[in-house]
Scaffold this motif. Structure first.
Motif, PDB file in Angstrom:
ATOM      1  N   GLU A 110       0.832  -1.220   0.000  1.00 56.68           N
ATOM      2  CA  GLU A 110       0.000   0.000   0.000  1.00 56.68           C
ATOM      3  C   GLU A 110       0.856   1.255   0.000  1.00 56.68           C
ATOM      4  O   GLU A 110       0.373   2.343  -0.300  1.00 56.68           O
ATOM      5  N   ARG A 111       2.138   1.117   0.335  1.00 51.50           N
ATOM      6  CA  ARG A 111       3.042   2.260   0.318  1.00 51.50           C
ATOM      7  C   ARG A 111       3.470   2.650  -1.091  1.00 51.50           C
ATOM      8  O   ARG A 111       3.937   3.755  -1.315  1.00 51.50           O
ATOM      9  N   VAL A 112       3.320   1.718  -2.018  1.00 54.24           N
ATOM     10  CA  VAL A 112       3.805   1.937  -3.373  1.00 54.24           C
ATOM     11  C   VAL A 112       2.925   2.921  -4.117  1.00 54.24           C
ATOM     12  O   VAL A 112       1.701   2.785  -4.137  1.00 54.24           O
ATOM     13  N   SER A 113       3.547   3.902  -4.769  1.00 56.63           N
ATOM     14  CA  SER A 113       2.812   4.862  -5.586  1.00 56.63           C
ATOM     15  C   SER A 113       3.172   4.637  -7.054  1.00 56.63           C
ATOM     16  O   SER A 113       2.679   3.720  -7.675  1.00 56.63           O
TER      17      SER A 113
ATOM     18  N   TYR B 148      14.043  -4.805 -15.148  1.00 52.66           N
ATOM     19  CA  TYR B 148      13.838  -4.606 -13.719  1.00 52.66           C
ATOM     20  C   TYR B 148      12.572  -3.790 -13.481  1.00 52.66           C
ATOM     21  O   TYR B 148      12.342  -2.786 -14.152  1.00 52.66           O
ATOM     22  N   CYS B 149      11.791  -4.213 -12.514  1.00 53.55           N
ATOM     23  CA  CYS B 149      10.687  -3.376 -12.079  1.00 53.55           C
ATOM     24  C   CYS B 149      11.127  -2.612 -10.834  1.00 53.55           C
ATOM     25  O   CYS B 149      12.015  -3.064 -10.104  1.00 53.55           O
ATOM     26  N   ALA B 150      10.510  -1.466 -10.629  1.00 55.21           N
ATOM     27  CA  ALA B 150      10.888  -0.606  -9.521  1.00 55.21           C
ATOM     28  C   ALA B 150       9.649   0.083  -8.962  1.00 55.21           C
ATOM     29  O   ALA B 150       8.703   0.344  -9.706  1.00 55.21           O
ATOM     30  N   ALA B 151       9.692   0.375  -7.683  1.00 51.53           N
ATOM     31  CA  ALA B 151       8.566   1.011  -7.016  1.00 51.53           C
ATOM     32  C   ALA B 151       9.020   2.273  -6.302  1.00 51.53           C
ATOM     33  O   ALA B 151      10.107   2.317  -5.723  1.00 51.53           O
ATOM     34  N   SER B 152       8.171   3.275  -6.363  1.00 51.14           N
ATOM     35  CA  SER B 152       8.443   4.525  -5.665  1.00 51.14           C
ATOM     36  C   SER B 152       7.371   4.760  -4.613  1.00 51.14           C
ATOM     37  O   SER B 152       6.206   4.407  -4.822  1.00 51.14           O
ATOM     38  N   PHE B 153       7.762   5.359  -3.502  1.00 49.93           N
ATOM     39  CA  PHE B 153       6.807   5.720  -2.472  1.00 49.93           C
ATOM     40  C   PHE B 153       6.246   7.121  -2.702  1.00 49.93           C
ATOM     41  O   PHE B 153       5.478   7.626  -1.884  1.00 49.93           O
ATOM     42  N   THR B 154       6.650   7.741  -3.826  1.00 50.23           N
ATOM     43  CA  THR B 154       6.139   9.056  -4.185  1.00 50.23           C
ATOM     44  C   THR B 154       5.367   8.950  -5.494  1.00 50.23           C
ATOM     45  O   THR B 154       5.530   7.981  -6.234  1.00 50.23           O
ATOM     46  N   PRO B 155       4.530   9.955  -5.802  1.00 53.36           N
ATOM     47  CA  PRO B 155       3.714   9.877  -7.014  1.00 53.36           C
ATOM     48  C   PRO B 155       4.410  10.375  -8.292  1.00 53.36           C
ATOM     49  O   PRO B 155       3.802  10.387  -9.353  1.00 53.36           O
ATOM     50  N   TYR B 156       5.674  10.728  -8.214  1.00 53.55           N
ATOM     51  CA  TYR B 156       6.342  11.313  -9.369  1.00 53.55           C
ATOM     52  C   TYR B 156       6.719  10.244 -10.385  1.00 53.55           C
ATOM     53  O   TYR B 156       7.280   9.213 -10.042  1.00 53.55           O
TER      54      TYR B 156
ATOM     55  N   GLY C  53      14.731   7.847  -8.774  1.00 57.42           N
ATOM     56  CA  GLY C  53      13.365   8.166  -8.378  1.00 57.42           C
ATOM     57  C   GLY C  53      12.620   7.003  -7.758  1.00 57.42           C
ATOM     58  O   GLY C  53      11.452   7.149  -7.403  1.00 57.42           O
ATOM     59  N   TYR C  54      13.274   5.869  -7.621  1.00 57.82           N
ATOM     60  CA  TYR C  54      12.618   4.665  -7.131  1.00 57.82           C
ATOM     61  C   TYR C  54      13.284   4.163  -5.860  1.00 57.82           C
ATOM     62  O   TYR C  54      14.497   4.266  -5.680  1.00 57.82           O
ATOM     63  N   ASP C  55      12.459   3.589  -4.993  1.00 57.98           N
ATOM     64  CA  ASP C  55      12.915   3.198  -3.670  1.00 57.98           C
ATOM     65  C   ASP C  55      13.193   1.706  -3.532  1.00 57.98           C
ATOM     66  O   ASP C  55      13.994   1.295  -2.691  1.00 57.98           O
TER      67      ASP C  55
END
Length: 123
Positions: free
Chosen positions: A28-31, A94-102, A109-111
């Motif tokens: 749910e943290r993933v944006s 690679y897939c990547a997830a960010s906790f921000t909406p940018y 830009g990814y966490d």
């Protein structure tokens, strides 16, 4: 949050392939989410990014019109539909997830990052 990418394989030029990336943990943290790829001997490059709702997307010029990114938040899964594959698409994806909406096109830009899945396109 942990990401698990899958769906890579060996295909011929012109074929299609769909990659998946499933998030586990506190998804749910993933944006925003993104796909990147790294070909042998080259640096990691941006492929596509998508916002949380799936409405906004951005693609690298090299894949526009051939790749489509989507996500199913109910399944915590990200997809990359790749059509009309070319030998130059050969890379580890690679897939990547960010906790921000940018919708970042840069790796910084990814966490969180998945482990990568290999796509090989033969000519």
């Amino acid at each position: 949050v942990q990401l698990q990418a899958s769906g890579g394989g060996l295909v011929q030029a012109g074929d299609s392939l769909r990659l998946s990336c499933t998030a586990a943990g506190r998804a749910e943290r993933v944006s925003a989410m993104g796909w990147f790829r790294q070909a042998p001997g080259k640096e990691r490059e941006f492929v596509a990014t998508i916002n949380r709702s799936g409405v906004r997307k951005n693609y690298a010029d090299s894949v526009k019109g051939r790749f489509t990114m989507s996500r199913d938040n109910a399944k915590n899964t990200l997809y990359l539909q790749m059509n009309i594959l070319k030998p130059e698409d050969t890379a580890v994806y690679y897939c990547a997830a960010s906790f921000t909406p940018y919708l970042s096109t840069g790796a910084r830009g990814y966490d969180v990052w998945g482990q990568g899945t290999l796509v090989t396109v033969s000519s």
